[in-house]
Design a protein around this motif. Structure first.
Motif, PDB file in Angstrom:
ATOM      1  N   UNK A  55       0.832  -1.204   0.000  1.00 36.95           N
ATOM      2  CA  UNK A  55       0.000   0.000   0.000  1.00 36.95           C
ATOM      3  C   UNK A  55       0.867   1.256   0.000  1.00 36.95           C
ATOM      4  N   UNK A  56       1.944   1.232   0.764  1.00 43.76           N
ATOM      5  CA  UNK A  56       2.854   2.380   0.781  1.00 43.76           C
ATOM      6  C   UNK A  56       3.512   2.614  -0.558  1.00 43.76           C
ATOM      7  N   UNK A  57       3.876   1.536  -1.247  1.00 40.30           N
ATOM      8  CA  UNK A  57       4.475   1.680  -2.573  1.00 40.30           C
ATOM      9  C   UNK A  57       3.509   2.252  -3.582  1.00 40.30           C
ATOM     10  N   UNK A  58       2.270   1.759  -3.566  1.00 43.02           N
ATOM     11  CA  UNK A  58       1.250   2.296  -4.475  1.00 43.02           C
ATOM     12  C   UNK A  58       0.976   3.761  -4.157  1.00 43.02           C
ATOM     13  N   UNK A  59       0.891   4.089  -2.866  1.00 45.18           N
ATOM     14  CA  UNK A  59       0.636   5.472  -2.460  1.00 45.18           C
ATOM     15  C   UNK A  59       1.759   6.397  -2.923  1.00 45.18           C
ATOM     16  N   UNK A  60       2.993   5.922  -2.850  1.00 42.33           N
ATOM     17  CA  UNK A  60       4.121   6.750  -3.291  1.00 42.33           C
ATOM     18  C   UNK A  60       4.024   7.055  -4.784  1.00 42.33           C
ATOM     19  N   UNK A  61       3.659   6.055  -5.586  1.00 47.03           N
ATOM     20  CA  UNK A  61       3.496   6.284  -7.021  1.00 47.03           C
ATOM     21  C   UNK A  61       2.351   7.246  -7.299  1.00 47.03           C
ATOM     22  N   UNK A  62       1.260   7.137  -6.562  1.00 46.05           N
ATOM     23  CA  UNK A  62       0.127   8.044  -6.758  1.00 46.05           C
ATOM     24  C   UNK A  62       0.497   9.473  -6.378  1.00 46.05           C
ATOM     25  N   UNK A  74      -3.014  13.795  -1.634  1.00 46.06           N
ATOM     26  CA  UNK A  74      -1.586  13.497  -1.607  1.00 46.06           C
ATOM     27  C   UNK A  74      -1.087  13.340  -0.177  1.00 46.06           C
ATOM     28  N   UNK A  75      -1.453  14.280   0.691  1.00 51.35           N
ATOM     29  CA  UNK A  75      -0.993  14.204   2.083  1.00 51.35           C
ATOM     30  C   UNK A  75      -1.665  13.053   2.823  1.00 51.35           C
ATOM     31  N   UNK A  76      -2.878  12.710   2.437  1.00 52.51           N
ATOM     32  CA  UNK A  76      -3.509  11.540   3.039  1.00 52.51           C
ATOM     33  C   UNK A  76      -2.727  10.274   2.691  1.00 52.51           C
ATOM     34  N   UNK A  77      -2.252  10.178   1.457  1.00 52.98           N
ATOM     35  CA  UNK A  77      -1.484   9.003   1.043  1.00 52.98           C
ATOM     36  C   UNK A  77      -0.082   9.004   1.639  1.00 52.98           C
ATOM     37  N   UNK A  78       0.418  10.193   2.000  1.00 47.98           N
ATOM     38  CA  UNK A  78       1.712  10.246   2.683  1.00 47.98           C
ATOM     39  C   UNK A  78       1.679   9.454   3.992  1.00 47.98           C
ATOM     40  N   UNK A  79       0.523   9.358   4.609  1.00 49.17           N
ATOM     41  CA  UNK A  79       0.413   8.585   5.848  1.00 49.17           C
ATOM     42  C   UNK A  79       0.816   7.139   5.599  1.00 49.17           C
ATOM     43  N   UNK A  80       0.314   6.550   4.512  1.00 53.21           N
ATOM     44  CA  UNK A  80       0.679   5.171   4.170  1.00 53.21           C
ATOM     45  C   UNK A  80       2.168   5.056   3.851  1.00 53.21           C
ATOM     46  N   UNK A  81       2.696   6.046   3.146  1.00 55.64           N
ATOM     47  CA  UNK A  81       4.117   6.014   2.793  1.00 55.64           C
ATOM     48  C   UNK A  81       4.983   6.037   4.052  1.00 55.64           C
ATOM     49  N   UNK A  82       4.679   6.939   4.979  1.00 51.79           N
ATOM     50  CA  UNK A  82       5.488   7.051   6.199  1.00 51.79           C
ATOM     51  C   UNK A  82       5.353   5.816   7.074  1.00 51.79           C
ATOM     52  N   UNK A  83       4.158   5.235   7.129  1.00 52.09           N
ATOM     53  CA  UNK A  83       3.989   4.015   7.910  1.00 52.09           C
ATOM     54  C   UNK A  83       4.788   2.862   7.315  1.00 52.09           C
ATOM     55  N   UNK A  84       4.831   2.787   5.990  1.00 47.34           N
ATOM     56  CA  UNK A  84       5.603   1.729   5.331  1.00 47.34           C
ATOM     57  C   UNK A  84       7.097   1.910   5.588  1.00 47.34           C
ATOM     58  N   UNK A  85       7.563   3.143   5.507  1.00 42.27           N
ATOM     59  CA  UNK A  85       8.978   3.419   5.789  1.00 42.27           C
ATOM     60  C   UNK A  85       9.314   3.051   7.239  1.00 42.27           C
TER      61      UNK A  85
END
Length: 201
Positions: free
Chosen positions: A71-78, A124-135
């Motif tokens: 999910x974090x990877x997909x969010x980063x691409x989006x 975009x900032x909503x999807x950043x949540x998934x990115x940061x959690x994945x990291x």
């Protein structure tokens, strides 16, 4: 390095560090006197290569987080895609420089006004949540304390963004400004619009 006549010298003979996926090679020089066990002036040196077990440079990620990582990877691409779209949108529809210009833009076309007022950055900032959690899930084994602090500040920054960047508020003020019947009401709404614009920038 140590050399022992009639014994074994061991050490890494290669100066270059092997890639993580390669085997570590340890070279062993065995020094054998030509005169046999009784000794000799000119020893014979044999170099033999011993393959050790693979070097593991990182621990495997807990498979429990596999879904989060995807999910974090997909969010980063989006996020990257929306950023490019936003840049092109700003070129096609330049942002107004005054509150009055913003109000006129919202009144003329609410959708363009919302998107021009950094509307795409909300998802975009909503999807950043998934990115940061994945990291965090990947790097917490390196230093859980440091990653916990970093994640806290990242989520705090996102919360501040949502609190200070709201194109819907500007749309509402624009509608009220259009419906205002007195100069006092219009001036009050202009001042409120100035405040929203200042917080956003």
């Amino acid at each position: 390095m140590q050399k022992v006549i009639g014994g074994i010298w061991a050490g890494d003979a290669r100066p270059n560090t092997p890639a993580p996926h390669q085997l570590r090679r340890t070279y062993i020089d065995i020094i054998i006197p030509l005169g046999g066990d009784t000794g000799g002036s000119f020893p014979k040196i044999e170099r033999r290569q011993k393959l050790m077990s693979p070097v593991r440079t990182a621990q495997a990620v807990d498979p429990t987080y596999a879904g989060l990582l995807r999910a974090g990877g997909v969010a980063a691409w989006l996020v990257a895609s929306l950023t490019v779209i936003e840049v092109f949108f700003f070129v096609l529809y330049p942002q107004p420089s005054t509150v009055t210009g913003w109000f006129e833009l919202f009144q003329g076309n609410a959708i363009i006004g919302l998107l021009d007022f950094w509307g795409l950055e909300l998802p975009m900032y909503a999807m950043f949540i998934l990115v940061f959690l994945a990291v965090y899930a990947v790097l917490k084994r390196v230093s859980q304390a440091s990653m916990s602090i970093a994640l806290t500040f990242a989520l705090l920054g996102i919360a501040i963004f949502f609190a200070t960047n709201n194109p819907v508020t500007m749309l509402s003020l624009s509608g009220k400004h259009a419906a205002a019947t007195t100069d006092l009401q219009r001036n009050t709404l202009l001042a409120a619009g100035e405040a929203v614009l200042a917080n956003t920038n």
